[in-house]
Design a protein around this motif. Structure first.
Motif, PDB file in Angstrom:
ATOM      1  N   SER A   1       1.063  -1.299   0.120  1.00 55.41           N
ATOM      2  CA  SER A   1      -0.009  -0.238   0.167  1.00 55.41           C
ATOM      3  C   SER A   1       0.964   1.186  -0.050  1.00 55.41           C
ATOM      4  N   ASN A   2       0.323   2.536   0.113  1.00 56.75           N
ATOM      5  CA  ASN A   2       1.088   3.621   0.308  1.00 56.75           C
ATOM      6  C   ASN A   2       1.942   3.634   1.058  1.00 56.75           C
ATOM      7  N   ASN A   3       3.414   4.046   0.765  1.00 60.39           N
ATOM      8  CA  ASN A   3       4.617   4.313   1.825  1.00 60.39           C
ATOM      9  C   ASN A   3       4.617   5.662   1.906  1.00 60.39           C
ATOM     10  N   TYR A   4       5.156   6.138   3.137  1.00 60.00           N
ATOM     11  CA  TYR A   4       5.564   7.146   3.779  1.00 60.00           C
ATOM     12  C   TYR A   4       6.668   7.042   4.645  1.00 60.00           C
TER      13      TYR A   4
ATOM     14  N   VAL B   1      -5.277  12.912   6.142  1.00 59.95           N
ATOM     15  CA  VAL B   1      -3.675  12.980   6.155  1.00 59.95           C
ATOM     16  C   VAL B   1      -3.066  14.523   6.125  1.00 59.95           C
ATOM     17  N   LEU B   2      -3.703  15.289   5.171  1.00 57.60           N
ATOM     18  CA  LEU B   2      -3.185  16.538   4.961  1.00 57.60           C
ATOM     19  C   LEU B   2      -3.586  17.386   6.383  1.00 57.60           C
ATOM     20  N   HIS B   3      -4.753  17.153   6.966  1.00 64.25           N
ATOM     21  CA  HIS B   3      -5.103  17.919   8.133  1.00 64.25           C
ATOM     22  C   HIS B   3      -4.424  17.285   9.296  1.00 64.25           C
ATOM     23  N   THR B   4      -3.938  16.184   9.393  1.00 59.85           N
ATOM     24  CA  THR B   4      -3.026  15.635  10.401  1.00 59.85           C
ATOM     25  C   THR B   4      -1.538  16.080  10.186  1.00 59.85           C
ATOM     26  N   ILE B   5      -1.236  16.496   8.898  1.00 57.26           N
ATOM     27  CA  ILE B   5       0.276  17.041   8.611  1.00 57.26           C
ATOM     28  C   ILE B   5       0.091  18.573   9.203  1.00 57.26           C
TER      29      ILE B   5
ATOM     30  N   ILE C   1       3.368   8.975  11.378  1.00 60.01           N
ATOM     31  CA  ILE C   1       3.542  10.434  10.488  1.00 60.01           C
ATOM     32  C   ILE C   1       4.167  11.272  11.372  1.00 60.01           C
ATOM     33  N   GLN C   2       4.144  11.214  12.876  1.00 63.88           N
ATOM     34  CA  GLN C   2       4.657  12.080  13.806  1.00 63.88           C
ATOM     35  C   GLN C   2       6.338  11.881  13.417  1.00 63.88           C
TER      36      GLN C   2
END
Length: 361
Positions: free
Chosen positions: A198-201, A272-276, A330-331
């Motif tokens: 799935s999408n990696n980050y 995701v964008l709001h979390t960033i 994400i943190q």
């Protein structure tokens, strides 16, 4: 083992190499063309390791690939080299056909001839591990679809038996390479296995990709472009969890099998964008809310609505599970970028002009 890894200077490949060198006693031969997304700075300290070698070679170069195989005599191959950005594939599909299809064919043929020369025990233990994507499956029912109101909470997910239905030139080229790998096993007996992620980050992600693009744009006070409503759903996988999964699949997976690798983190792009933005506001507070920079732009042609990976098989059969939740991953990712802005600037300065859009892979 001595492992040959293609695309090892890229985002996922470099995470895998860092994991292998730091957590195992294996040797690594990194084969990478060093295109715009390949960067040896993703591999700090590797050149000092006696277990690491690098070859700047295009996987489409048959004679060079055969030379490398004969010279280094690898015990297995993990194939990650690929063009992988959907927007780029829409603008110029030819490079994706060349690298992802012709390159995989070239590597398979060279590997087949090399594998046939091995002694019986090495031949039996050899693996060709092809790393693919969930995008080959197309998309899934979306919770916001009006005709899905009566679908229960458990929406369908991609399994290893989901039929292929690629939507973009990128995903079609990856689907084609998957089929080639399976055909080389069926026809020639080459011991291959396939993983679809799935999408990696995470750290060292190229700045045109969604998460780093949003972080860097926000810090510079630039617009945060997001396709359509931003309601496209992706399953987010921390790259270091993926690296562990790849190594696990190589060592414990069975030839001929496919393993789906997911993070169990379905999120809409806008979430995701709001979390960033929220985390940046905590770490780098500004008077103006970062969310005010969010800009909705025209949707991408053929944009898949939802991806979701069912990774039950790799967890049940091979014992792998992600360590990071989306919140912890994400943190860590944002903190890494804030500490490594010099790396970002160097990547961006290498003749790369950051694109206006960059929502998905």
């Amino acid at each position: 083992m001595k492992l040959l890894i293609t695309g090892g200077a890229g985002f996922i490949g470099s995470a895998l190499i860092r994991y292998i060198i730091s957590e195992t006693t294996d040797e690594v031969v990194n084969v990478d063309k060093l295109t715009y997304a390949g960067n040896l700075e993703n591999l700090p300290g590797m050149s000092q390791s006696g277990r690491y070698s690098f070859e700047q070679v295009d996987i489409c170069d048959d004679s060079e690939i055969r030379r490398i195989l004969n010279q280094y005599q690898p015990d297995s191959i993990i194939h990650l080299a690929a063009e992988s950005h959907v927007d780029r594939s829409i603008d110029g599909p030819a490079g994706f056909i060349e690298t992802n299809i012709v390159g995989t064919y070239t590597l398979l043929e060279a590997t087949r001839h090399y594998w046939q020369t091995l002694e019986e025990e090495r031949k039996l233990n050899f693996r060709f591990h092809h790393v693919s994507t969930d995008e080959v499956y197309g998309d899934l029912p979306h919770p916001h679809d009006s005709d899905n109101d009566d679908i229960p909470c458990a929406l369908p997910m991609f399994t290893e038996s989901t039929p292929y239905k690629p939507s973009s030139p990128y995903s079609a080229s990856k689907a084609s390479s998957d089929h080639l790998v399976r055909a080389w096993r069926r026809t020639y007996g080459l011991p291959t296995l396939v993983t679809n992620c799935s999408n990696n980050y995470g750290p060292y992600h190229f700045p045109e990709k969604f998460v780093p693009l949003m972080i860097l744009n926000a810090l510079e006070g630039k617009p945060l472009p997001i396709y359509g409503k931003g309601d496209q759903v992706r399953d987010w996988l921390y790259v270091e969890d993926h690296a562990r999964a790849l190594y696990t699949a190589l060592n414990k997976g069975a030839p001929g099998e496919t393993y789906n690798i997911g993070g169990h983190n379905e999120k809409q792009n806008i979430e995701v964008l709001h979390t960033i933005c929220k985390i940046l506001q905590q770490l780098c507070p500004q008077k103006k809310d970062y969310r005010d920079l969010i800009t909705h732009v025209q949707d991408r042609p053929g944009h898949d609505r939802r991806y979701a990976i069912d990774s039950t098989k790799i967890q049940r059969e091979l014992g792998w599970a992600p360590k990071e939740t989306f919140e912890t991953g994400i943190q860590k990712t944002i903190e890494w970028y804030l500490k490594n802005l010099d790396w970002c600037r160097r990547v961006q300065s290498k003749g790369y002009k950051r694109e206006r859009l960059g929502v998905k892979k």
